[in-house]
Design a protein around this motif. Structure first.
Motif, PDB file in Angstrom:
ATOM      1  N   ASP A  85       2.550 -17.897 -40.632  1.00 21.35           N
ATOM      2  CA  ASP A  85       3.061 -17.474 -39.328  1.00 21.35           C
ATOM      3  C   ASP A  85       1.977 -17.777 -38.288  1.00 21.35           C
ATOM      4  N   LYS A  86       2.250 -17.479 -37.073  1.00 20.19           N
ATOM      5  CA  LYS A  86       1.253 -17.646 -36.026  1.00 20.19           C
ATOM      6  C   LYS A  86       0.313 -16.438 -36.026  1.00 20.19           C
ATOM      7  N   GLY A  87      -0.977 -16.710 -35.945  1.00 21.53           N
ATOM      8  CA  GLY A  87      -1.949 -15.630 -35.823  1.00 21.53           C
ATOM      9  C   GLY A  87      -2.280 -14.895 -37.096  1.00 21.53           C
ATOM     10  N   VAL A  88      -1.977 -15.457 -38.254  1.00 21.38           N
ATOM     11  CA  VAL A  88      -2.282 -14.796 -39.527  1.00 21.38           C
ATOM     12  C   VAL A  88      -3.772 -14.957 -39.842  1.00 21.38           C
ATOM     13  N   ASN A 110      -5.308 -28.770 -44.906  1.00 19.50           N
ATOM     14  CA  ASN A 110      -4.732 -29.973 -45.514  1.00 19.50           C
ATOM     15  C   ASN A 110      -3.400 -29.685 -46.190  1.00 19.50           C
ATOM     16  N   VAL A 111      -3.291 -28.520 -46.809  1.00 20.60           N
ATOM     17  CA  VAL A 111      -2.038 -28.136 -47.472  1.00 20.60           C
ATOM     18  C   VAL A 111      -0.940 -27.978 -46.432  1.00 20.60           C
ATOM     19  N   LEU A 112      -1.279 -27.375 -45.301  1.00 28.35           N
ATOM     20  CA  LEU A 112      -0.290 -27.220 -44.230  1.00 28.35           C
ATOM     21  C   LEU A 112       0.116 -28.583 -43.668  1.00 28.35           C
ATOM     22  N   ARG A 113      -0.834 -29.453 -43.484  1.00 28.45           N
ATOM     23  CA  ARG A 113      -0.519 -30.776 -42.925  1.00 28.45           C
ATOM     24  C   ARG A 113       0.403 -31.561 -43.859  1.00 28.45           C
ATOM     25  N   MET A 114       0.133 -31.489 -45.186  1.00 34.41           N
ATOM     26  CA  MET A 114       0.974 -32.228 -46.129  1.00 34.41           C
ATOM     27  C   MET A 114       2.408 -31.707 -46.130  1.00 34.41           C
ATOM     28  N   ALA A 115       2.606 -30.474 -45.655  1.00 26.64           N
ATOM     29  CA  ALA A 115       3.957 -29.917 -45.526  1.00 26.64           C
ATOM     30  C   ALA A 115       4.487 -30.082 -44.102  1.00 26.64           C
ATOM     31  N   HIS A 116       3.751 -30.867 -43.278  1.00 29.29           N
ATOM     32  CA  HIS A 116       4.145 -31.136 -41.887  1.00 29.29           C
ATOM     33  C   HIS A 116       4.175 -29.849 -41.054  1.00 29.29           C
ATOM     34  N   ILE A 117       3.184 -28.979 -41.315  1.00 32.37           N
ATOM     35  CA  ILE A 117       2.996 -27.761 -40.524  1.00 32.37           C
ATOM     36  C   ILE A 117       1.677 -27.900 -39.784  1.00 32.37           C
ATOM     37  N   ASP A 118       1.709 -27.714 -38.493  1.00 33.71           N
ATOM     38  CA  ASP A 118       0.529 -27.901 -37.646  1.00 33.71           C
ATOM     39  C   ASP A 118      -0.438 -26.726 -37.844  1.00 33.71           C
ATOM     40  N   PRO A 119      -1.633 -26.968 -38.441  1.00 34.95           N
ATOM     41  CA  PRO A 119      -2.582 -25.862 -38.659  1.00 34.95           C
ATOM     42  C   PRO A 119      -3.211 -25.340 -37.367  1.00 34.95           C
ATOM     43  N   GLU A 120      -3.012 -26.070 -36.267  1.00 32.28           N
ATOM     44  CA  GLU A 120      -3.500 -25.581 -34.978  1.00 32.28           C
ATOM     45  C   GLU A 120      -2.559 -24.526 -34.399  1.00 32.28           C
ATOM     46  N   VAL A 121      -1.336 -24.493 -34.898  1.00 34.03           N
ATOM     47  CA  VAL A 121      -0.342 -23.531 -34.408  1.00 34.03           C
ATOM     48  C   VAL A 121      -0.111 -22.411 -35.429  1.00 34.03           C
ATOM     49  N   TYR A 122      -0.034 -22.790 -36.697  1.00 31.10           N
ATOM     50  CA  TYR A 122       0.275 -21.829 -37.759  1.00 31.10           C
ATOM     51  C   TYR A 122      -0.912 -21.672 -38.709  1.00 31.10           C
TER      52      TYR A 122
END
Length: 341
Positions: free
Chosen positions: A219-222, A293-305
């Motif tokens: 989520d955001k801010g976790v 890297n795990v978030l990026r490989m799932a196409h989730i922006d680690p700068e946001v989530y």
């Protein structure tokens, strides 16, 4: 011939009246009415009679046959009725006798612990997922930032199905993180219990087949504080208020920072014993913040989530929950042990 027919009638009727069994009745039927029976033998001699006597003897023979058939039918019904009565008597149930109590089974202690864990997390808004035990190495390792050459990917640690090391028995429930990120909308809150397999030697706290409960929040801010707060809350609900835990720095390729959470040994209270191998603590789970890297490989922006994840050993959780000293007891299926729960 008339005297012969009357003799057959009297002998047959007398014999049929005393019949006690179905086999005996059938033998009498064959004796008198069969193809080679006595009545049939007489009828074969009808051709020797004069034209005047033939109708009279024919009528008498038919009367004898009819009387014998009626007697056989009556005897058959009588035997059938007697057999039914004997069967009812033999199978009678005395409804006044107290019934036998049915021995009820019990839930396995490990699944009792799992039910409690599910209830706790569902109460926090988590979704329970289930996934395959035969897994792709891509999901078990690659998508979790464990590249080729990582020690956990070695043949000495993992059960592979093919020489290319692409299909395997999952060594952790962590692939469910990847499956959840690929299929669910954000934010994500899931737990995923299931069997996992590693080439561990069997001892008081290890087994080559065991169970894990995977958990993940994105989520955001976790933050790491959310992870520690959630896990401490879960442990206190499982083991009671004031349960002592500790978080130790660790390294996992799919989390950064990473930690392991221990609970104080239930057997010795922290003094050290064979159950905790003298340490006073039992490792319960590994956890940490999901690696970017795990978030990026799932196409989730680690700068946001951001997110955290953990993998909890279910057997060890049950051991602490029910004060079981040896993990092997959970798998030995000794009824004397299982009936305690």
């Amino acid at each position: 011939m008339k005297e012969t027919l009357e003799r057959i009638r009297q002998e047959a009727l007398s014999a049929l009246e005393g019949t006690q069994a179905a086999q005996e009745l059938e033998a009498l039927r064959v004796k008198y009415l069969g193809k080679k029976g006595e009545l049939t033998a007489v009828l074969k001699q009808m051709g020797r009679l004069s034209a005047e006597d033939r109708p009279v003897m024919g009528q008498l023979a038919n009367e004898v046959r009819a009387s014998l058939e009626r007697a056989i039918e009556t005897a058959a019904k009588k035997l059938e009725s007697a057999a039914l009565e004997a069967r009812l008597k033999a199978e009678a149930v005395d409804v006044t006798i107290p019934g036998q109590s049915i021995r009820q089974g019990r839930k396995h202690p490990m699944y009792l612990a799992l039910d409690e864990i599910k209830d706790i997390f569902v109460g926090m808004g988590f979704t329970v997922l289930d996934g395959p035990e035969v897994e792709l190495a891509e999901l078990n390792f690659d998508r979790l930032n464990a590249e080729e050459g990582h020690p956990s990917r070695d043949w000495s640690d993992t059960f592979y199905f093919d020489e290319d090391s692409r299909v395997m028995l999952r060594s952790q429930t962590s692939p469910m993180q990847v499956r959840a990120m690929d299929s669910m909308e954000l934010p994500i809150r899931i737990i995923a219990p299931g069997r996992v397999y590693r080439k561990d030697e069997v001892d008081a706290t290890h087994s080559p087949m065991f169970h894990q409960v995977e958990g993940m929040v994105i989520d955001k801010g976790v933050t790491m504080a959310d992870l520690k707060g959630t896990l401490n809350t879960v442990v206190e609900q499982l083991y009671g208020k004031g349960t002592v835990t500790r978080f130790r720095p660790h390294h996992f390729p799919f989390t950064e920072p990473s930690c392991e959470m221990d609970v104080q040994c239930h057997k010795c209270g922290g003094a050290g014993c064979p159950t905790c191998k003298g340490e006073g603590w039992i490792e319960l789970l590994g956890a940490g913040m999901i690696h970017p890297n795990v978030l990026r490989m799932a196409h989730i922006d680690p700068e946001v989530y951001s997110g955290w994840a953990f993998g909890m050993g279910l057997e060890r959780t049950a051991m602490r929950r029910f004060k079981i000293a040896d993990l092997r007891l959970i798998f030995e299926n000794d009824v004397r042990f299982l009936e305690q729960f």
